[in-house]
Design an enzyme around this catalytic site. Structure first.
Site, PDB file in Angstrom:
ATOM      1  N   LYS A   1       0.759  -1.234   0.246  1.00 55.05           N
ATOM      2  CA  LYS A   1       0.056   0.021   0.260  1.00 55.05           C
ATOM      3  C   LYS A   1       0.692   1.495  -0.058  1.00 55.05           C
ATOM      4  CE  LYS A   1      -2.335  -0.800   3.510  1.00 55.05           C
ATOM      5  NZ  LYS A   1      -1.549  -1.645   4.459  1.00 55.05           N
ATOM      6  N   THR A   2       2.187   1.807   0.600  1.00 44.50           N
ATOM      7  CA  THR A   2       2.957   2.356   1.362  1.00 44.50           C
ATOM      8  C   THR A   2       3.529   3.169   0.037  1.00 44.50           C
ATOM      9  OG1 THR A   2       2.985   2.601   3.281  1.00 44.50           O
ATOM     10  CG2 THR A   2       4.632   3.227   2.454  1.00 44.50           C
TER      11      THR A   2
ATOM     12  N   LYS B   1      -2.264   9.331   7.565  1.00 43.72           N
ATOM     13  CA  LYS B   1      -1.985   8.388   7.447  1.00 43.72           C
ATOM     14  C   LYS B   1      -2.915   8.861   9.281  1.00 43.72           C
ATOM     15  CE  LYS B   1      -0.701   3.328   7.761  1.00 43.72           C
ATOM     16  NZ  LYS B   1       0.291   2.561   7.157  1.00 43.72           N
TER      17      LYS B   1
ATOM     18  N   GLU C   1      -3.844   7.164   3.528  1.00 44.45           N
ATOM     19  CA  GLU C   1      -3.502   5.959   3.384  1.00 44.45           C
ATOM     20  C   GLU C   1      -3.764   4.776   5.024  1.00 44.45           C
ATOM     21  OE1 GLU C   1       0.272   2.404   3.353  1.00 44.45           O
ATOM     22  OE2 GLU C   1       0.136   4.723   3.425  1.00 44.45           O
TER      23      GLU C   1
END
Length: 227
Positions: free
Chosen positions: A16-17, A38, A117
């Site tokens: 994801k990152t 985030k 995120e």
């Protein structure tokens, strides 16, 4: 008015990152005023002064080249590599939804496109003490639509379809899927794209190869999934 998008995944370690960094980079390279956020980060290293480095934020910043200060990217940073609900309990700094919301809206006040995120997969618990906060609670509270990041390889049909079905059952809007760790021409991975699109009714918007330096996605299409 700022536009936002929430990045979730089919689980931990699907990338994801990394993919978020490429998304932010694509927007920044097209001269968009873009920020990152985030709610909670776990498993972070300490600086010499004892403060914690928000590792995921630093990765996104390094990949994208944006000038946004690390200090405004995440309100809750933990040293232990646990789920946020456990790390926050062990370290004595429980996540408060009001603080997460304020941090997000502060970022929105400065940037035109904000990419938020998530932690782990869609069922990640953020706080499980006096108050119980799940990742989906944050998504709904902020009114965000989601993009799902999944591994391109074997087993992804199950994880993608289960993630999508859960999100649909919770009325969480989904804009599409991006496959990470993709190998062009791989028969399994090409079939995974077709099967996931068939079972979910969603489009695989892009495929990210190992060590990619750019998101292979039309900039207008990318901007259109932000709301």
């Amino acid at each position: 008015m700022s536009k936002g998008l929430f990045i979730t995944g089919t689980g931990t370690d699907v990338g994801k990152t990394f993919v978020t960094g490429l998304i932010v980079k694509k927007l920044a390279e097209n001269r968009e005023n873009v920020g990152y956020y985030k709610a909670a980060m776990s498993g972070n290293e300490k600086r010499k002064d004892g403060s914690l480095i928000p590792g995921d934020a630093l990765i996104v910043k390094d990949i994208s080249g944006i000038a946004q200060p690390l200090e405004e990217m995440c309100p809750y940073i933990y040293e232990n590599a646990y789920s946020p609900h456990l790390a926050s309990r062990v370290e004595g700094n429980l996540v408060k939804l009001e603080i997460v919301k304020k941090g997000y809206w502060d970022v929105c006040s400065k940037y035109d496109y904000v990419t938020m995120e998530g932690s782990g997969g869609i069922l990640c618990p953020i706080c499980f003490d006096e108050k119980k906060i799940w990742l989906e609670d944050i998504i709904k509270e902020l009114g965000l639509s989601c993009l799902i990041i999944a591994d391109a390889g074997l087993g992804t049909i199950n994880s993608v379809v289960l993630t999508v079905e859960y999100m649909k059952s919770r009325d969480i809007p989904i804009k599409g899927i991006i496959f990470n760790h993709y190998h062009k021409g791989n028969v399994i991975e090409e079939d995974n794209i077709a099967m996931c699109e068939y079972r979910t009714g969603l489009k695989v918007l892009a495929c990210v190869e190992e060590n990619a330096t750019d998101l292979d996605m039309n900039i207008d299409k990318l901007k259109s999934i932000y709301e």
